[in-house]
Design a protein around this motif. Structure first.
Motif, PDB file in Angstrom:
ATOM      1  N   GLU A  98       0.867  -1.166   0.162  1.00 11.21           N
ATOM      2  CA  GLU A  98       0.058  -0.036   0.151  1.00 11.21           C
ATOM      3  C   GLU A  98       0.863   1.359  -0.120  1.00 11.21           C
ATOM      4  OE1 GLU A  98      -2.235  -0.411   3.499  1.00 11.21           O
ATOM      5  OE2 GLU A  98      -3.670  -2.265   2.610  1.00 11.21           O
ATOM      6  N   ILE A  99       2.413   1.330  -0.002  1.00 11.90           N
ATOM      7  CA  ILE A  99       2.936   2.329   0.228  1.00 11.90           C
ATOM      8  C   ILE A  99       3.353   2.894  -1.141  1.00 11.90           C
ATOM      9  CG2 ILE A  99       5.478   2.852   0.692  1.00 11.90           C
ATOM     10  CD1 ILE A  99       4.965   1.179   3.276  1.00 11.90           C
ATOM     11  N   ASN A 100       3.153   4.308  -1.276  1.00 13.12           N
ATOM     12  CA  ASN A 100       3.912   4.858  -2.303  1.00 13.12           C
ATOM     13  C   ASN A 100       5.226   5.561  -1.968  1.00 13.12           C
ATOM     14  OD1 ASN A 100       4.882   6.730  -4.515  1.00 13.12           O
ATOM     15  ND2 ASN A 100       2.739   7.574  -4.722  1.00 13.12           N
ATOM     16  N   LEU A 101       6.272   4.914  -2.367  1.00 14.11           N
ATOM     17  CA  LEU A 101       7.624   5.315  -1.668  1.00 14.11           C
ATOM     18  C   LEU A 101       7.843   6.565  -1.892  1.00 14.11           C
ATOM     19  CD1 LEU A 101       9.666   3.982  -0.005  1.00 14.11           C
ATOM     20  CD2 LEU A 101      10.811   3.022  -1.927  1.00 14.11           C
ATOM     21  N   GLU A 102       7.538   7.128  -3.027  1.00 11.58           N
ATOM     22  CA  GLU A 102       7.844   8.598  -3.330  1.00 11.58           C
ATOM     23  C   GLU A 102       7.139   9.665  -2.501  1.00 11.58           C
ATOM     24  OE1 GLU A 102       9.882   8.964  -5.950  1.00 11.58           O
ATOM     25  OE2 GLU A 102      10.155   6.834  -6.351  1.00 11.58           O
ATOM     26  N   ILE A 105       5.677   9.139   4.008  1.00 18.68           N
ATOM     27  CA  ILE A 105       6.153   9.759   5.362  1.00 18.68           C
ATOM     28  C   ILE A 105       6.053   8.700   6.591  1.00 18.68           C
ATOM     29  CG2 ILE A 105       5.969  11.900   6.658  1.00 18.68           C
ATOM     30  CD1 ILE A 105       4.946  13.319   4.456  1.00 18.68           C
ATOM     31  N   HIS A 106       7.105   8.469   7.087  1.00 17.52           N
ATOM     32  CA  HIS A 106       6.961   7.614   8.194  1.00 17.52           C
ATOM     33  C   HIS A 106       8.209   7.552   9.308  1.00 17.52           C
ATOM     34  CE1 HIS A 106       6.897   3.650  10.722  1.00 17.52           C
ATOM     35  NE2 HIS A 106       5.555   3.717  10.277  1.00 17.52           N
ATOM     36  N   PRO A 107       8.176   7.496  10.514  1.00 23.35           N
ATOM     37  CA  PRO A 107       9.407   7.669  11.323  1.00 23.35           C
ATOM     38  C   PRO A 107      10.552   6.746  10.972  1.00 23.35           C
ATOM     39  CG  PRO A 107       7.262   7.634  12.743  1.00 23.35           C
ATOM     40  CD  PRO A 107       6.690   7.416  11.233  1.00 23.35           C
ATOM     41  N   LEU A 108      10.239   5.665  10.236  1.00 18.22           N
ATOM     42  CA  LEU A 108      11.391   4.721   9.926  1.00 18.22           C
ATOM     43  C   LEU A 108      12.194   5.502   8.578  1.00 18.22           C
ATOM     44  CD1 LEU A 108       9.625   1.356   9.799  1.00 18.22           C
ATOM     45  CD2 LEU A 108      11.469   2.212  11.307  1.00 18.22           C
ATOM     46  N   MET A 109      11.595   6.489   7.812  1.00 21.69           N
ATOM     47  CA  MET A 109      12.143   7.088   6.839  1.00 21.69           C
ATOM     48  C   MET A 109      13.142   8.037   7.702  1.00 21.69           C
ATOM     49  SD  MET A 109      11.887   5.531   3.739  1.00 21.69           S
ATOM     50  CE  MET A 109      12.107   7.245   2.622  1.00 21.69           C
ATOM     51  N   LYS A 110      12.660   8.573   8.483  1.00 25.30           N
ATOM     52  CA  LYS A 110      13.329   9.678   9.131  1.00 25.30           C
ATOM     53  C   LYS A 110      14.621   9.197   9.816  1.00 25.30           C
ATOM     54  CE  LYS A 110      13.194  13.114  12.823  1.00 25.30           C
ATOM     55  NZ  LYS A 110      12.403  13.906  13.860  1.00 25.30           N
ATOM     56  N   GLN A 111      14.460   7.607  10.507  1.00 27.08           N
ATOM     57  CA  GLN A 111      15.595   7.238  11.058  1.00 27.08           C
ATOM     58  C   GLN A 111      16.505   6.818   9.991  1.00 27.08           C
ATOM     59  OE1 GLN A 111      14.608   8.258  14.230  1.00 27.08           O
ATOM     60  NE2 GLN A 111      16.092   6.641  14.666  1.00 27.08           N
ATOM     61  N   ALA A 112      15.940   6.112   8.871  1.00 28.21           N
ATOM     62  CA  ALA A 112      17.122   5.812   7.781  1.00 28.21           C
ATOM     63  C   ALA A 112      17.995   7.076   7.153  1.00 28.21           C
ATOM     64  CB  ALA A 112      16.605   5.326   6.837  1.00 28.21           C
TER      65      ALA A 112
END
Length: 258
Positions: A98-102, A105-112
């Motif tokens: 269900e994710i559109n990677l483009e 927005i999620h805390p995991l993206m911020k952590q990476a």
């Protein structure tokens, strides 16, 4: 139902130098295709090539992003422009499909991103770094996320020091042994005697380096309550088959040491 995933954001050292940006960008498109082949029918994966020299991968399983990053590092073609990986893992509330990677927005993206920025600002840069979220009120292992982060990154730092001490031939032997799994196959490919290959493996601390990788993968797998039986093992087997079948493309003849 939540989904256990892992993430890496990959950037490239010195990508703006030597007028090599276009070549690196083309290579990342090729790498994006390779990752899709490596993971197809085995690990659900989302891949995005961003900003010319950045690759973002989100995949199911706590150990899978690090596994993919490690294989990428071993077949990477540009020795003067090494990749580095900001990594994390955790839960997301939706299905990965269900994710559109483009736009995700999620805390995991911020952590990476935090992990990637940490590496970018290092004077003596390592190639892998994990940044995990601070989690309070949890009863699972996540309450110890920062402790896990410290231990994993310490292991990665020590492994990196061994890798940095390798000569070119020792590094090549290490990568080929990792992919081919037998000293005799490495010997045949490099047209060197098996004792010579064994010597380079000992001097280059190949077994220590690879053991650190397998230990980290095993720990991440053990934390993953949604891990499907043999998921990471199947992924690695598929990657190795693909690389072995196209070995001269991943490690062309002009990269082999005469």
């Amino acid at each position: 139902m939540s989904t256990n995933v892992s993430v890496f954001i990959m950037d490239i050292s010195n990508s703006s130098q030597e007028q090599i940006g276009h070549e690196l960008s083309d290579y990342l498109e090729e790498l994006k295709t390779n990752i899709a082949v490596w993971t197809q029918y085995i690990v659900e994966t989302k891949i995005s090539h961003r900003a010319g020299d950045e690759l973002v991968v989100v995949c199911k399983g706590y150990a899978t992003a690090y596994t993919l990053a490690y294989y990428i590092n071993h077949v990477w073609k540009f020795s003067n422009h090494k990749p580095y990986f900001g990594l994390t893992f955790g839960e997301i509330p939706e299905k990965l499909s269900e994710i559109n990677l483009e736009t995700w927005i999620h805390p995991l993206m911020k952590q990476a991103r935090n992990a990637s920025d940490y590496l970018k600002n290092q004077q003596n840069r390592t190639q892998f770094h994990f940044a995990l979220t601070n989690v309070s009120g949890k009863q699972s292992f996540t309450v110890f996320n920062k402790q896990f982060e410290t231990l994993i990154n310490t292991s990665l730092m020590l492994k990196q020091e061994h890798m940095n001490e390798q000569t070119e031939i020792q590094s090549l032997v290490c990568s080929l042994y990792f992919i081919l799994g037998q000293q005799t196959k490495v010997s045949d490919y490099l047209e060197r005697t098996t004792p010579t290959i064994s010597h380079h493996m000992r001097q280059g601390k190949t077994q220590t380096i690879l053991r650190a990788f397998h230990d980290i993968v095993n720990v991440l797998d053990s934390l993953d309550t949604q891990d499907e039986q043999g998921l990471n093992s199947n992924l690695q087997s598929n990657i190795k088959r693909n690389i072995q079948y196209h070995l001269h493309n991943y490690i062309p003849k002009d990269r082999r040491l005469k």
